[in-house]
Scaffold this motif. Structure first.
Motif, PDB file in Angstrom:
ATOM      1  N   TYR A  32     -10.221 -15.323  -3.494  1.00 48.74           N
ATOM      2  CA  TYR A  32      -9.285 -16.366  -4.001  1.00 48.74           C
ATOM      3  C   TYR A  32     -10.074 -17.059  -5.393  1.00 48.74           C
ATOM      4  CZ  TYR A  32      -6.489 -20.477  -4.113  1.00 48.74           C
ATOM      5  OH  TYR A  32      -5.596 -21.573  -4.667  1.00 48.74           O
ATOM      6  N   ALA A  33     -11.181 -17.278  -5.282  1.00 47.42           N
ATOM      7  CA  ALA A  33     -11.948 -17.923  -6.187  1.00 47.42           C
ATOM      8  C   ALA A  33     -11.845 -17.136  -7.585  1.00 47.42           C
ATOM      9  CB  ALA A  33     -13.202 -18.449  -5.955  1.00 47.42           C
ATOM     10  N   SER A  34     -11.782 -15.975  -7.417  1.00 44.76           N
ATOM     11  CA  SER A  34     -11.772 -14.921  -8.578  1.00 44.76           C
ATOM     12  C   SER A  34     -10.580 -15.115  -9.326  1.00 44.76           C
ATOM     13  CB  SER A  34     -12.036 -13.496  -8.460  1.00 44.76           C
ATOM     14  OG  SER A  34     -10.975 -12.935  -7.708  1.00 44.76           O
ATOM     15  N   HIS A  35      -9.407 -15.515  -8.535  1.00 46.70           N
ATOM     16  CA  HIS A  35      -8.113 -15.874  -9.375  1.00 46.70           C
ATOM     17  C   HIS A  35      -7.847 -17.343  -9.551  1.00 46.70           C
ATOM     18  CE1 HIS A  35      -6.913 -11.807  -8.328  1.00 46.70           C
ATOM     19  NE2 HIS A  35      -7.401 -11.776  -7.201  1.00 46.70           N
ATOM     20  N   HIS A  36      -8.752 -18.186  -8.765  1.00 45.63           N
ATOM     21  CA  HIS A  36      -8.205 -19.671  -9.033  1.00 45.63           C
ATOM     22  C   HIS A  36      -9.693 -20.187  -9.193  1.00 45.63           C
ATOM     23  CE1 HIS A  36      -4.094 -18.932  -8.231  1.00 45.63           C
ATOM     24  NE2 HIS A  36      -4.478 -18.045  -7.230  1.00 45.63           N
ATOM     25  N   PRO A  37     -10.384 -19.908 -10.273  1.00 44.83           N
ATOM     26  CA  PRO A  37     -11.626 -20.573 -10.189  1.00 44.83           C
ATOM     27  C   PRO A  37     -11.981 -22.076 -10.389  1.00 44.83           C
ATOM     28  CG  PRO A  37     -11.264 -19.325 -12.469  1.00 44.83           C
ATOM     29  CD  PRO A  37     -10.196 -19.197 -11.490  1.00 44.83           C
ATOM     30  N   HIS A  38     -10.894 -22.492 -10.884  1.00 45.70           N
ATOM     31  CA  HIS A  38     -10.646 -24.307 -11.073  1.00 45.70           C
ATOM     32  C   HIS A  38      -9.969 -24.902 -10.055  1.00 45.70           C
ATOM     33  CE1 HIS A  38     -12.768 -23.179 -14.667  1.00 45.70           C
ATOM     34  NE2 HIS A  38     -12.096 -22.371 -15.048  1.00 45.70           N
ATOM     35  N   ASP A  39      -9.742 -24.412  -8.932  1.00 44.08           N
ATOM     36  CA  ASP A  39      -8.839 -25.024  -7.759  1.00 44.08           C
ATOM     37  C   ASP A  39      -9.809 -26.151  -7.228  1.00 44.08           C
ATOM     38  OD1 ASP A  39      -7.537 -25.782  -5.759  1.00 44.08           O
ATOM     39  OD2 ASP A  39      -6.640 -23.713  -5.152  1.00 44.08           O
ATOM     40  N   PRO A  40      -9.375 -27.405  -7.313  1.00 44.13           N
ATOM     41  CA  PRO A  40     -10.032 -28.473  -6.941  1.00 44.13           C
ATOM     42  C   PRO A  40     -10.139 -28.665  -5.307  1.00 44.13           C
ATOM     43  CG  PRO A  40      -7.998 -29.232  -7.675  1.00 44.13           C
ATOM     44  CD  PRO A  40      -8.175 -27.575  -8.095  1.00 44.13           C
ATOM     45  N   ARG A  41      -8.971 -27.848  -4.688  1.00 46.17           N
ATOM     46  CA  ARG A  41      -8.952 -27.957  -3.314  1.00 46.17           C
ATOM     47  C   ARG A  41     -10.084 -26.793  -2.799  1.00 46.17           C
ATOM     48  NH1 ARG A  41      -3.355 -26.482  -1.332  1.00 46.17           N
ATOM     49  NH2 ARG A  41      -3.594 -25.137  -3.257  1.00 46.17           N
ATOM     50  N   LEU A  42     -10.058 -25.910  -3.313  1.00 42.41           N
ATOM     51  CA  LEU A  42     -11.164 -24.689  -3.126  1.00 42.41           C
ATOM     52  C   LEU A  42     -12.533 -25.549  -3.136  1.00 42.41           C
ATOM     53  CD1 LEU A  42     -12.110 -21.905  -2.151  1.00 42.41           C
ATOM     54  CD2 LEU A  42     -12.009 -21.384  -4.608  1.00 42.41           C
ATOM     55  N   ALA A  43     -12.439 -25.897  -4.368  1.00 41.89           N
ATOM     56  CA  ALA A  43     -14.014 -26.773  -4.535  1.00 41.89           C
ATOM     57  C   ALA A  43     -14.343 -27.606  -3.351  1.00 41.89           C
ATOM     58  CB  ALA A  43     -14.091 -27.472  -6.177  1.00 41.89           C
ATOM     59  N   GLN A  44     -13.404 -28.562  -2.931  1.00 46.23           N
ATOM     60  CA  GLN A  44     -13.713 -29.263  -1.962  1.00 46.23           C
ATOM     61  C   GLN A  44     -14.115 -28.808  -0.533  1.00 46.23           C
ATOM     62  OE1 GLN A  44     -13.539 -32.984  -1.972  1.00 46.23           O
ATOM     63  NE2 GLN A  44     -14.580 -32.582  -0.055  1.00 46.23           N
ATOM     64  N   LEU A  45     -13.477 -27.432  -0.514  1.00 47.52           N
ATOM     65  CA  LEU A  45     -13.555 -26.988   0.861  1.00 47.52           C
ATOM     66  C   LEU A  45     -14.878 -26.321   0.786  1.00 47.52           C
ATOM     67  CD1 LEU A  45     -12.490 -25.511   3.417  1.00 47.52           C
ATOM     68  CD2 LEU A  45     -11.570 -23.562   2.105  1.00 47.52           C
ATOM     69  N   VAL A  46     -15.313 -25.469  -0.421  1.00 56.50           N
ATOM     70  CA  VAL A  46     -16.550 -24.765  -0.225  1.00 56.50           C
ATOM     71  C   VAL A  46     -17.705 -25.828  -0.113  1.00 56.50           C
ATOM     72  CG1 VAL A  46     -18.149 -23.722  -1.672  1.00 56.50           C
ATOM     73  CG2 VAL A  46     -15.698 -22.970  -1.507  1.00 56.50           C
ATOM     74  N   GLY A  47     -17.289 -27.274  -0.836  1.00 60.15           N
ATOM     75  CA  GLY A  47     -18.421 -28.216  -0.557  1.00 60.15           C
ATOM     76  C   GLY A  47     -18.462 -28.825   0.946  1.00 60.15           C
ATOM     77  N   ASP A  48     -17.326 -28.808   1.517  1.00 58.24           N
ATOM     78  CA  ASP A  48     -17.337 -29.553   2.803  1.00 58.24           C
ATOM     79  C   ASP A  48     -17.826 -28.310   3.634  1.00 58.24           C
ATOM     80  OD1 ASP A  48     -16.014 -31.643   2.102  1.00 58.24           O
ATOM     81  OD2 ASP A  48     -13.847 -30.764   2.918  1.00 58.24           O
ATOM     82  N   LEU A  49     -17.777 -27.243   3.623  1.00 55.96           N
ATOM     83  CA  LEU A  49     -18.260 -25.941   4.545  1.00 55.96           C
ATOM     84  C   LEU A  49     -19.861 -25.746   4.242  1.00 55.96           C
ATOM     85  CD1 LEU A  49     -15.317 -23.363   4.444  1.00 55.96           C
ATOM     86  CD2 LEU A  49     -15.854 -25.207   6.267  1.00 55.96           C
TER      87      LEU A  49
END
Length: 138
Positions: A32-49
């Motif tokens: 998913y990150a390879s298609h949406h590298p600037h997604d703030p929700r993904l960044a938040q999820l990765v940070g939380d995990l």
């Protein structure tokens, strides 16, 4: 799903091969990150995990990518025991961000019997809940 896998202790008991399943989830997040590298929700999820789980941190650093196609998953359900479910993953044409997962069991298998038991419990609970709600309304 990633939050459940890494932040809920019950997931570690549910998945017979929890490490394999968890690594697949990380690989899907990388896809998913390879298609949406600037997604703030993904960044938040990765940070939380990353803050909460050392396995996630280690596997995220590996940069493995996983795209599910087909296979099987083994579960250990607390009420009915072991289950093996086959799966196939489909992507709708024109929408690569969506995946439809289809899970199946072998007819007549112990897994089918266990799923029928769970379905019966769910149906019984729904009937009891509906009866209780009707009684409460009176």
């Amino acid at each position: 799903m990633a939050r459940y896998i890494f932040l809920n202790d019950a997931a570690r008991d549910l998945y017979v091969d929890w490490p394999g399943t968890a690594r697949e989830i990380v690989g899907m997040l990388h896809l998913y990150a390879s298609h949406h590298p600037h997604d703030p929700r993904l960044a938040q999820l990765v940070g939380d995990l990353s803050d909460s789980d050392r396995d996630f941190r280690r596997w995220w650093a590996d940069h493995d990518v996983y795209q599910p196609r087909y296979g099987s998953k083994r579960y250990h359900h607390p009420l009915v025991g072991d289950l093996t479910l086959g799966f196939e993953a489909f992507m709708p044409m024109g929408d690569p961000d969506q995946t439809l997962g289809l899970y199946t069991v072998e007819p007549g298998s112990p897994s089918e019997k266990a799923l029928r038991m769970l379905a019966g419990r769910t149906a019984d609970n729904a009937h009891i809940s509906a009866a209780g709600a009707a009684k409460h309304e009176q």
